[in-house]
Design a protein around this motif. Structure first.
Motif, PDB file in Angstrom:
ATOM      1  N   LEU A  72      10.335  -1.005  -3.055  1.00 29.65           N
ATOM      2  CA  LEU A  72       9.146  -0.585  -3.796  1.00 29.65           C
ATOM      3  C   LEU A  72       8.101  -1.703  -3.834  1.00 29.65           C
ATOM      4  CD1 LEU A  72      10.751   1.384  -6.772  1.00 29.65           C
ATOM      5  CD2 LEU A  72       9.396   2.338  -4.906  1.00 29.65           C
ATOM      6  N   ALA A  73       8.321  -2.710  -4.667  1.00 27.29           N
ATOM      7  CA  ALA A  73       7.365  -3.822  -4.772  1.00 27.29           C
ATOM      8  C   ALA A  73       8.004  -4.965  -5.539  1.00 27.29           C
ATOM      9  CB  ALA A  73       6.085  -3.375  -5.474  1.00 27.29           C
ATOM     10  N   PRO A  74       7.787  -6.232  -5.102  1.00 31.16           N
ATOM     11  CA  PRO A  74       8.353  -7.370  -5.837  1.00 31.16           C
ATOM     12  C   PRO A  74       7.829  -7.474  -7.260  1.00 31.16           C
ATOM     13  CG  PRO A  74       7.432  -8.067  -3.714  1.00 31.16           C
ATOM     14  CD  PRO A  74       7.057  -6.641  -3.906  1.00 31.16           C
ATOM     15  N   ARG A 110      13.323   9.654  -1.449  1.00 35.75           N
ATOM     16  CA  ARG A 110      12.255  10.188  -0.603  1.00 35.75           C
ATOM     17  C   ARG A 110      11.249   9.103  -0.233  1.00 35.75           C
ATOM     18  NH1 ARG A 110      13.669  14.829  -3.579  1.00 35.75           N
ATOM     19  NH2 ARG A 110      12.509  14.188  -5.443  1.00 35.75           N
ATOM     20  N   HIS A 111      10.950   8.204  -1.177  1.00 36.02           N
ATOM     21  CA  HIS A 111      10.047   7.107  -0.856  1.00 36.02           C
ATOM     22  C   HIS A 111      10.662   6.188   0.196  1.00 36.02           C
ATOM     23  CE1 HIS A 111       7.428   3.651  -1.141  1.00 36.02           C
ATOM     24  NE2 HIS A 111       8.496   2.907  -1.355  1.00 36.02           N
ATOM     25  N   VAL A 112      11.930   5.849   0.045  1.00 39.20           N
ATOM     26  CA  VAL A 112      12.591   4.978   1.025  1.00 39.20           C
ATOM     27  C   VAL A 112      12.567   5.619   2.409  1.00 39.20           C
ATOM     28  CG1 VAL A 112      14.832   4.022   1.724  1.00 39.20           C
ATOM     29  CG2 VAL A 112      14.034   3.747  -0.630  1.00 39.20           C
ATOM     30  N   GLY A 163       0.800  -1.206   0.000  1.00 42.61           N
ATOM     31  CA  GLY A 163       0.000   0.000   0.000  1.00 42.61           C
ATOM     32  C   GLY A 163       0.841   1.268   0.000  1.00 42.61           C
ATOM     33  N   LEU A 164       2.129   1.123   0.353  1.00 41.59           N
ATOM     34  CA  LEU A 164       3.020   2.281   0.346  1.00 41.59           C
ATOM     35  C   LEU A 164       3.614   2.549  -1.033  1.00 41.59           C
ATOM     36  CD1 LEU A 164       5.047   1.693   3.646  1.00 41.59           C
ATOM     37  CD2 LEU A 164       3.038   3.128   3.313  1.00 41.59           C
ATOM     38  N   PHE A 165       3.378   1.663  -1.983  1.00 43.62           N
ATOM     39  CA  PHE A 165       3.964   1.853  -3.308  1.00 43.62           C
ATOM     40  C   PHE A 165       3.533   3.205  -3.876  1.00 43.62           C
ATOM     41  CE2 PHE A 165       3.894   1.499  -7.959  1.00 43.62           C
ATOM     42  CZ  PHE A 165       5.218   1.150  -8.181  1.00 43.62           C
TER      43      PHE A 165
END
Length: 449
Positions: free
Chosen positions: A294-296, A343-345, A104-106
């Motif tokens: 991010l996402a697998p 920034r996402h990390v 959900g954080l992607f």
């Protein structure tokens, strides 16, 4: 006028089209909701009179197999039986297995904007068959990011883009085997799937015992696979003495260290430990991916490869035909260059830091450092591990045990525990999942290793 393509086997006779359409609908080859071509378009495609198509559509509408509306066209009707009375809502199921971030954080909006921006500016050549090492723009962005954020010594020429760490490990195992490596040391405990990937490429595996300082230096292996920043699953950091010992072993024996930096960006008590690769880029392959950050599902990662392995690794890429699509490469390069990835990390790090602290406050003692996306809770026995897993299943918790998931090289190892993936649940489910886990573990026999 253009329409969708529709394959129909039409025999002889005036009713042939009607029969072919009926068969396609009743067999499910044309599922409910499928929009059919306009009558003029289908007649032209099939080489029949438009009136024939109109009559066939009309008959199937009369039978209830098709639905037609003026101005909207014709589509396949939903002829399924109405659903039975709704069942009572099932108990929530909380997934606390390790290996995935909170999806959900992607950053969907950032990703969509990056894809749109980069495809609009992409050259024709970037969408052609490309360098098996990956697009240069991404290799440059990865080298810059890893040098800055992880202390890796790299330039674009050393980077090979992969579809994730497992793909990179398969390429390396194949390349090392072709270079004469017959045995690769892997951490014990460590992921059974990684051992299987290595063996499938040719080399055998040998265990490297893990203690509070990390993995032990091997004997009789030509390469090793390590998780030095945050050992999976114990969560310890490879100590300075062991780091020096592995680098010394690699230099003395011409060995290769594969550094799996699977969640190296996520350290919560201090700055992340720097990459082992910086100590000797000629003997260490640095491997990372976007699967945890991010996402697998992006299926995107990278290797930083020593010169002597570059050709064998690219030969393995060519032999397997496995490369990453250009749009994804362009998008992640854009995120890296613009600082959006960093920034996402940082945002994700704040979320996971809080969850890890809440987990530690409710459950003790957790093994390892405050880092990553999982924590190990040691249990007293294999029997206790199975009991907790069964109790969790009954309570709606998906859990993973260290012995049942095959982390030990030997099935006889007595050490047991839960590997808790605290990053996996969506934000709204984290607190209920933690409450359910604490209830399941109340009175559990916990025994530090």
């Amino acid at each position: 006028m253009l329409g969708v393509d529709l394959h129909l086997d039409i025999g002889a006779g005036s009713r042939a089209l009607e029969a072919a359409l009926r068969e396609a609908v009743t067999s499910g080859r044309l599922p409910a909701g499928t929009k059919l071509p306009g009558t003029r378009t289908l007649a032209g495609d099939l080489g029949v009179a438009r009136g024939t198509v109109v009559e066939a559509y009309a008959q199937l509408v009369a039978e209830g197999r098709l639905v037609s509306a003026t101005g909207s066209g014709t589509w396949v009707a939903d002829t399924r039986h109405p659903p039975r009375r709704p069942e009572p809502p099932a108990r929530p199921v909380f997934d606390l297995r390790p290996g995935r971030p909170d999806l959900g954080l992607f950053p969907r909006a950032l990703w969509a904007a990056s894809v749109k921006r980069t495809l609009a500016a992409a050259s024709r050549e970037s969408l052609d068959y490309s360098d098996p090492a990956g697009l240069k723009v991404l290799r440059e962005a990865v080298a810059t990011y890893l040098s800055r954020a992880r202390g890796v010594r790299a330039d674009a020429g050393a980077v090979v883009v992969t579809s994730g760490f497992t793909h990179g490990l398969a390429l390396l195992s194949r390349a090392l085997h072709s270079a004469g490596v017959r045995t690769i040391g892997t951490e014990d405990p460590g992921l059974a799937h990684h051992r299987a990937v290595i063996r499938a490429a040719g080399p055998a595996t040998t265990p490297l015992a893990v203690d509070s300082e990390g993995a032990a230096v091997p004997s009789g292996a030509g390469a090793v696979l390590l998780t030095p920043a945050h050992q999976h699953p114990r969560g310890v950091v490879l100590s300075p003495g062991r780091r020096a010992a592995f680098l010394g072993w690699a230099r003395e024996h011409g060995g290769i260290v594969i550094e799996d930096d699977y969640d190296g960006e996520f350290r919560y008590d201090k700055n992340p430990v720097g990459a082992l690769q910086a100590g000797d880029p000629d003997h260490v392959v640095f491997a990372g991916s976007t699967s945890k950050s991010l996402a697998p599902g992006l299926r995107l990662g990278w290797l930083v490869v020593p010169d002597r392995l570059r050709v064998p690794v690219l030969d393995a890429v060519a032999a397997t035909g496995a490369t990453v699509g250009a749009p994804a490469q362009l998008a992640i390069a854009d995120l890296l260059d613009r600082g959006d990835y960093d920034r996402h990390v940082r945002r994700a790090r704040q979320v996971y830091r809080k969850r890890r602290a809440e987990l530690a406050a409710r459950l003790a003692p957790l093994d390892g450092i405050p880092a990553g996306l999982h924590a190990l809770l040691p249990l007293a026995s294999r029997q206790e591990e199975k009991r907790v897993l069964d109790a969790g299943l009954a309570a709606g918790l998906q859990l993973q045990g260290i012995t049942t998931a095959g982390y030990w090289h030997s099935a006889d190892r007595p050490e047991a525990g839960l590997i808790i993936g605290y990053a996996t649940p969506p934000q709204s489910a984290w607190r209920p999942a933690l409450d359910a886990l604490a209830e399941v573990l109340a009175g559990a026999a916990i025994k530090p290793w």
